[in-house]
Write an enzyme that holds these catalytic residues in place. Structure first.
Site, PDB file in Angstrom:
ATOM      1  N   CYS A  93      -2.899   5.369   5.517  1.00 62.69           N
ATOM      2  CA  CYS A  93      -4.350   5.359   5.529  1.00 62.69           C
ATOM      3  C   CYS A  93      -4.899   5.712   6.920  1.00 62.69           C
ATOM      4  O   CYS A  93      -4.142   5.781   7.895  1.00 62.69           O
ATOM      5  CB  CYS A  93      -4.850   3.981   5.124  1.00 62.69           C
ATOM      6  SG  CYS A  93      -4.604   2.758   6.421  1.00 62.69           S
ATOM      7  N   CYS A 112       0.827  -1.213   0.000  1.00 64.95           N
ATOM      8  CA  CYS A 112       0.000   0.000   0.000  1.00 64.95           C
ATOM      9  C   CYS A 112       0.856   1.254   0.000  1.00 64.95           C
ATOM     10  O   CYS A 112       0.354   2.347  -0.216  1.00 64.95           O
ATOM     11  CB  CYS A 112      -0.942   0.006   1.194  1.00 64.95           C
ATOM     12  SG  CYS A 112      -0.096   0.036   2.777  1.00 64.95           S
ATOM     13  N   CYS A 130      -2.538  -2.842   8.650  1.00 64.38           N
ATOM     14  CA  CYS A 130      -2.208  -1.507   9.156  1.00 64.38           C
ATOM     15  C   CYS A 130      -1.765  -1.607  10.621  1.00 64.38           C
ATOM     16  O   CYS A 130      -0.827  -0.925  11.048  1.00 64.38           O
ATOM     17  CB  CYS A 130      -3.401  -0.564   9.038  1.00 64.38           C
ATOM     18  SG  CYS A 130      -4.295  -0.705   7.474  1.00 64.38           S
ATOM     19  N   ASP A 159       2.288   2.670   2.505  1.00 69.30           N
ATOM     20  CA  ASP A 159       2.190   3.479   3.714  1.00 69.30           C
ATOM     21  C   ASP A 159       3.451   3.352   4.565  1.00 69.30           C
ATOM     22  O   ASP A 159       4.093   2.305   4.596  1.00 69.30           O
ATOM     23  CB  ASP A 159       0.965   3.050   4.535  1.00 69.30           C
ATOM     24  CG  ASP A 159      -0.328   3.403   3.813  1.00 69.30           C
ATOM     25  OD1 ASP A 159      -0.254   4.092   2.791  1.00 69.30           O
ATOM     26  OD2 ASP A 159      -1.398   2.997   4.279  1.00 69.30           O
TER      27      ASP A 159
HETATM   28 FE1  FES Z   1      -1.663   0.041   4.286  1.00 70.38          FE
HETATM   29 FE2  FES Z   1      -3.396   0.960   5.953  1.00 70.38          FE
HETATM   30  S1  FES Z   1      -3.736   0.536   3.869  1.00 70.38           S
HETATM   31  S2  FES Z   1      -1.290   0.727   6.285  1.00 70.38           S
END
Ligand code: FES
Length: 147
Positions: free
Chosen positions: A59, A33, A103, A35
């Protein structure tokens, strides 16, 4: 979809920021993702975490889990902080949707990476702590993904 606690920590995240001269800093990322989460720990001579801050580029669930994770490790010893797993963070938030479980894993890894940094700096070993796989070192954020 999200619990009230997740929404609260997303909208009013606790402990956002940096700690100058932190005892330990950990930055981790999720390649899928994209992040990134960074956690700063201020640890005293009795190995008690008396401050913890975070910065998350990610996110909403990543923001909420890092906020909750910082709340959970504050005031704990480094050994107790090892018990702040992604499951403990999720429980404290009254759960996360299945697609958002990773996450909370990022939050656990960020704590471990910060503890790892502290342990390395102080030449100590923390029982049960392994080098976080997704550890990102300063300045490496721009590197090509290896996987
Ligand atoms: Fe990857 Fe939340 S979508 S940390």
């Amino acid at each position: 979809m999200y619990s009230e606690k997740v929404m609260d920590h997303f909208q009013n995240p606790r402990n956002v920021g940096e700690i100058e001269d932190a005892s330990g800093v950990g930055t981790v990322g999720n390649a899928k993702c994209g992040d990134i989460m960074r956690i700063y720990l201020d640890i005293d001579e009795n190995q008690v975490i008396h401050d913890c801050k975070f910065k998350t580029f990610g996110c909403g669930a990543a923001v909420a889990t890092s906020s909750m994770a910082t709340e959970l490790v504050k005031g704990k010893t480094i050994q107790e902080a090892m018990e702040v797993t992604n499951k403990a963070v999720m429980d404290a938030l009254d759960g996360l949707p299945p697609v958002k479980v990773h996450c909370s894993l990022l939050a656990e890894e960020a704590i471990h990476a910060a503890l790892w940094d502290y342990a390395e700096k102080n030449h100590i070993e923390i029982e049960g702590l392994e080098k976080p796989k997704t550890d990102i070192h300063e300045g490496e954020e721009e590197q090509e993904e290896e996987y």
